[in-house]
Design a protein around this motif. Sequence first.
Motif, PDB file in Angstrom:
ATOM      1  N   GLU A   6       0.825  -1.206   0.000  1.00  0.00           N
ATOM      2  CA  GLU A   6       0.000   0.000   0.000  1.00  0.00           C
ATOM      3  C   GLU A   6       0.863   1.261   0.000  1.00  0.00           C
ATOM      4  O   GLU A   6       0.572   2.224  -0.720  1.00  0.00           O
ATOM      5  N   LEU A   7       1.909   1.255   0.786  1.00  0.00           N
ATOM      6  CA  LEU A   7       2.809   2.404   0.839  1.00  0.00           C
ATOM      7  C   LEU A   7       3.502   2.623  -0.502  1.00  0.00           C
ATOM      8  O   LEU A   7       3.646   3.759  -0.955  1.00  0.00           O
ATOM      9  N   LYS A   8       3.907   1.548  -1.132  1.00  0.00           N
ATOM     10  CA  LYS A   8       4.565   1.631  -2.435  1.00  0.00           C
ATOM     11  C   LYS A   8       3.608   2.207  -3.475  1.00  0.00           C
ATOM     12  O   LYS A   8       3.987   3.056  -4.285  1.00  0.00           O
ATOM     13  N   GLU A   9       2.369   1.771  -3.434  1.00  0.00           N
ATOM     14  CA  GLU A   9       1.370   2.263  -4.382  1.00  0.00           C
ATOM     15  C   GLU A   9       1.085   3.750  -4.143  1.00  0.00           C
ATOM     16  O   GLU A   9       0.959   4.524  -5.090  1.00  0.00           O
ATOM     17  N   GLU A  10       1.008   4.162  -2.887  1.00  0.00           N
ATOM     18  CA  GLU A  10       0.815   5.575  -2.560  1.00  0.00           C
ATOM     19  C   GLU A  10       1.962   6.409  -3.107  1.00  0.00           C
ATOM     20  O   GLU A  10       1.762   7.489  -3.653  1.00  0.00           O
ATOM     21  N   TYR A  11       3.177   5.920  -2.949  1.00  0.00           N
ATOM     22  CA  TYR A  11       4.357   6.629  -3.435  1.00  0.00           C
ATOM     23  C   TYR A  11       4.297   6.798  -4.957  1.00  0.00           C
ATOM     24  O   TYR A  11       4.588   7.866  -5.488  1.00  0.00           O
ATOM     25  N   LYS A  12       3.899   5.753  -5.658  1.00  0.00           N
ATOM     26  CA  LYS A  12       3.794   5.809  -7.118  1.00  0.00           C
ATOM     27  C   LYS A  12       2.760   6.829  -7.566  1.00  0.00           C
ATOM     28  O   LYS A  12       2.895   7.437  -8.620  1.00  0.00           O
ATOM     29  N   GLN A  13       1.716   7.021  -6.760  1.00  0.00           N
ATOM     30  CA  GLN A  13       0.630   7.927  -7.116  1.00  0.00           C
ATOM     31  C   GLN A  13       0.924   9.387  -6.749  1.00  0.00           C
ATOM     32  O   GLN A  13       0.204  10.281  -7.180  1.00  0.00           O
ATOM     33  N   MET A  14       1.985   9.608  -5.962  1.00  0.00           N
ATOM     34  CA  MET A  14       2.326  10.971  -5.556  1.00  0.00           C
ATOM     35  C   MET A  14       2.696  11.816  -6.771  1.00  0.00           C
ATOM     36  O   MET A  14       3.387  11.353  -7.668  1.00  0.00           O
ATOM     37  N   LYS A  15       2.213  13.025  -6.789  1.00  0.00           N
ATOM     38  CA  LYS A  15       2.535  13.970  -7.851  1.00  0.00           C
ATOM     39  C   LYS A  15       3.562  14.957  -7.297  1.00  0.00           C
ATOM     40  O   LYS A  15       3.259  15.750  -6.412  1.00  0.00           O
ATOM     41  N   ILE A  16       4.771  14.886  -7.803  1.00  0.00           N
ATOM     42  CA  ILE A  16       5.836  15.779  -7.372  1.00  0.00           C
ATOM     43  C   ILE A  16       5.784  17.026  -8.251  1.00  0.00           C
ATOM     44  O   ILE A  16       5.801  16.913  -9.477  1.00  0.00           O
ATOM     45  N   PRO A  17       5.683  18.217  -7.639  1.00  0.00           N
ATOM     46  CA  PRO A  17       5.577  19.432  -8.448  1.00  0.00           C
ATOM     47  C   PRO A  17       6.823  19.680  -9.291  1.00  0.00           C
ATOM     48  O   PRO A  17       7.943  19.619  -8.794  1.00  0.00           O
ATOM     49  N   MET A  18       6.601  19.920 -10.586  1.00  0.00           N
ATOM     50  CA  MET A  18       7.701  20.270 -11.475  1.00  0.00           C
ATOM     51  C   MET A  18       7.387  21.601 -12.131  1.00  0.00           C
ATOM     52  O   MET A  18       6.212  21.942 -12.334  1.00  0.00           O
ATOM     53  N   GLY A  19       8.436  22.349 -12.414  1.00  0.00           N
ATOM     54  CA  GLY A  19       8.204  23.643 -13.032  1.00  0.00           C
ATOM     55  C   GLY A  19       9.412  24.540 -12.971  1.00  0.00           C
ATOM     56  O   GLY A  19      10.542  24.103 -12.828  1.00  0.00           O
ATOM     57  N   VAL A  20       9.127  25.833 -13.051  1.00  0.00           N
ATOM     58  CA  VAL A  20      10.149  26.873 -13.059  1.00  0.00           C
ATOM     59  C   VAL A  20      10.041  27.634 -11.746  1.00  0.00           C
ATOM     60  O   VAL A  20       8.949  27.961 -11.301  1.00  0.00           O
ATOM     61  N   PHE A  21      11.186  27.912 -11.149  1.00  0.00           N
ATOM     62  CA  PHE A  21      11.200  28.626  -9.879  1.00  0.00           C
ATOM     63  C   PHE A  21      12.321  29.645  -9.868  1.00  0.00           C
ATOM     64  O   PHE A  21      13.196  29.641 -10.737  1.00  0.00           O
ATOM     65  N   GLN A  22      12.262  30.520  -8.888  1.00  0.00           N
ATOM     66  CA  GLN A  22      13.346  31.470  -8.694  1.00  0.00           C
ATOM     67  C   GLN A  22      13.776  31.439  -7.241  1.00  0.00           C
ATOM     68  O   GLN A  22      12.984  31.148  -6.351  1.00  0.00           O
ATOM     69  N   ILE A  23      15.041  31.741  -7.042  1.00  0.00           N
ATOM     70  CA  ILE A  23      15.568  31.982  -5.708  1.00  0.00           C
ATOM     71  C   ILE A  23      15.921  33.464  -5.717  1.00  0.00           C
ATOM     72  O   ILE A  23      16.782  33.900  -6.485  1.00  0.00           O
ATOM     73  N   LYS A  24      15.211  34.226  -4.904  1.00  0.00           N
ATOM     74  CA  LYS A  24      15.329  35.685  -4.943  1.00  0.00           C
ATOM     75  C   LYS A  24      16.073  36.212  -3.733  1.00  0.00           C
ATOM     76  O   LYS A  24      15.790  35.848  -2.596  1.00  0.00           O
ATOM     77  N   ASN A  25      17.036  37.090  -4.014  1.00  0.00           N
ATOM     78  CA  ASN A  25      17.744  37.808  -2.971  1.00  0.00           C
ATOM     79  C   ASN A  25      16.890  39.042  -2.653  1.00  0.00           C
ATOM     80  O   ASN A  25      16.777  39.945  -3.470  1.00  0.00           O
ATOM     81  N   ILE A  26      16.263  39.067  -1.490  1.00  0.00           N
ATOM     82  CA  ILE A  26      15.348  40.153  -1.167  1.00  0.00           C
ATOM     83  C   ILE A  26      16.083  41.447  -0.806  1.00  0.00           C
ATOM     84  O   ILE A  26      15.460  42.498  -0.716  1.00  0.00           O
ATOM     85  N   SER A  27      17.392  41.380  -0.661  1.00  0.00           N
ATOM     86  CA  SER A  27      18.169  42.586  -0.375  1.00  0.00           C
ATOM     87  C   SER A  27      18.461  43.391  -1.635  1.00  0.00           C
ATOM     88  O   SER A  27      18.458  44.616  -1.604  1.00  0.00           O
TER      89      SER A  27
END
Length: 111
Positions: A6-27
């Motif tokens: 059951e745990l293995k099946e849950e892991y397979k069904q997990m949707k890991i977010p993919m996309g574009v991101f930024q790391i911003k220096n707020i200073s």
Amino acid sequence: MKTKKELKEEYKQMKIPMGVFQIKNISNNKVLIDNSIDMESKWNRHKMELKFGNHRNRTFQKDWDDYGENNFVFEVLSELKENDEGNMNYNKELKTLENMVIEELNIENRY
């Protein structure tokens, strides 16, 4: 308690977010734009490289050292939805999406 199956099946069904991101220096409002099929893991990789002082972008590393971790924020700019057909080249699509985001947001103050 859930079984291993059951745990293995849950892991397979997990949707890991993919996309574009930024790391911003707020200073100084400079940003590092990146993309990944697993944004959280990529962000963690960037943080570890920065904490150990060996990030490949030396200017970014210097600002991290000068300003400190608390002056940087992780922000998702755009997510890519998973294609159920399974024949999509996600890395290629993410690079295209990254270029589109940079152009659309007119991001010039980058590392």
